[in-house]
Design a protein around this motif. Structure first.
Motif: not given
Length: 396
Positions: A326-327, A351
């Protein structure tokens, strides 16, 4: 296309048997030779003479025929073909296969063979949808039996729905794809897919939103490329891939054990979203709300399947992991590849708002020792085909 290929064709007892006559014509036109087996019920719909005339071969019908057994016993008959095709595959024949019955020539051949088997189911829609038939279908697919169809349409009985045998052209196309050498022919590809469920109590569990769609798509693409595929799946929503040896598991530890038993392999693709932790103090009965407050859950780390396989002595030649992030997607994937010791990582951004997790499309970055490649967003089948093509190119 099929010159030199030998098909053992079992004709079951259903009205769709008339289509099998056209299938025989098309197979012979493609260059295949046909050894026909006609069940007793099949002979109620098409005659041995018509089948023999089109196949240009003797029709085998009786397990107890002393002449046939002297000339070519049922054991030898079951092993002289490149592929065994059952069309139509009736509910009764599917049940016999799933249960391991061997009370006539067709069922005995199927039990005595190690030749790949492809079935073309055909039956009334209610019979097809019956839990017993679907349960048998599931067992057959787990045993590596391939299926083609059935199609949706009008039935001879007047009903409409799934259950029509696939058209001869579609069956021929599936046969051709299985017998024509692909870029992964002779290779064993091990694939994990779906989520794992880690029990909290008999009712609750820890999981994630993985549908298993990408893993299933990869398995299908590998089969189309000619590979022998072992598919280890958690409790996924996606349909099971056809023509693969399927193992269903629930927890990460079960998946780890099953993967280990499936080795060696030429390629291992770990597309499953495996839970990193499990509840070490899972309750034996359902937890209840109490005035004492919230339950205290204790966690333990699950086996790292990707890392374990990457460092084994019998490590597959190509080990591929997935990274759902997600990052800092690419940076995290690069770090993961080095930490796990695998060859490639397929990274994607899951995400909120991407629609990737549980969706029909994917946008991935392939991370290798030499760098990264951004692949455009596409359907998961397209991503799977591209990955398998890249694998085949690398192995070649």
């Amino acid at each position: 296309m099929l010159t030199g290929k030998r098909i053992l064709l079992i004709v079951g007892g259903g009205i769709a048997a008339y289509k099998t006559l056209d299938l025989i014509r098309q197979l012979r036109r493609a260059g295949a030779s046909i050894t026909p087996v006609l069940t007793r019920a099949g002979a109620e719909f098409v005659t041995p003479l018509s089948v023999a005339s089109l196949a240009g071969e003797k029709v085998y019908t009786d397990l107890w025929d002393l002449t046939d057994e002297a000339e070519m016993g049922h054991i030898q008959l079951s092993r002289v073909a490149d592929l065994i095709v059952m069309a139509p595959a009736t509910a009764d024949l599917m049940a016999k296969m799933a249960g391991g019955h061997a009370d006539d020539l067709a069922s005995t051949l199927l039990l005595a063979t190690d030749t790949p088997v492809l079935i073309a189911p055909a039956m009334n829609v209610r019979m097809w949808q019956h839990p017993a038939t679907q349960r048998n279908l599931d067992l057959l697919r787990q045993d590596g039996i391939g299926t083609v169809g059935p199609d949706v349409g009008d039935m001879a009985c007047g009903e409409h729905g799934p259950g029509r045998m696939s058209e001869p052209a579609a069956i021929l196309a599936e046969i051709t794809s299985r017998l024509t050498a692909g870029p992964l022919t002779g290779r064993h590809v091990l694939i994990t897919s779906g989520p794992t469920h880690e029990p909290i109590d008999p009712v609750r569990y820890i999981a994630n939103r993985s549908s298993g769609a990408q893993g299933t798509a990869i398995a299908r693409a590998a089969r189309r490329a000619g590979a022998r595929v072992t598919f280890v799946t958690g409790p996924a929503d996606a349909p099971l891939p056809e023509g693969c040896t399927i193992h269903r598991v629930e927890t990460a530890r079960q998946m780890h054990e099953t993967v280990t038993q499936a080795l060696p392999a030429d390629v291992a693709i770990f597309a499953a979203a495996v839970a990193d932790w499990r509840v070490s103090n899972a309750a034996a009965s359902k937890m209840k709300k109490t005035a004492g407050g919230l339950p205290q859950l204790e966690f333990a780390e699950n086996p790292d399947i990707l890392a374990c396989v990457s460092t084994r002595a019998d490590r597959p030649g190509l080990v591929i992991g997935f990274a759902a992030e997600t990052d800092d997607v690419v940076a995290n994937a690069i770090t993961k590849r080095r930490r796990k010791g695998c060859d490639w990582i397929v990274a994607n951004d899951v995400s909120d708002g991407t629609g990737i997790m549980g969706g029909t499309e994917n946008a991935v970055t392939l991370v290798t020792e030499t760098g990264t490649e951004d692949w455009p967003r596409a359907g998961k089948d397209v991503v799977a085909e591209r990955l398998i093509a890249r694998i085949a190119e690398t192995l070649r």
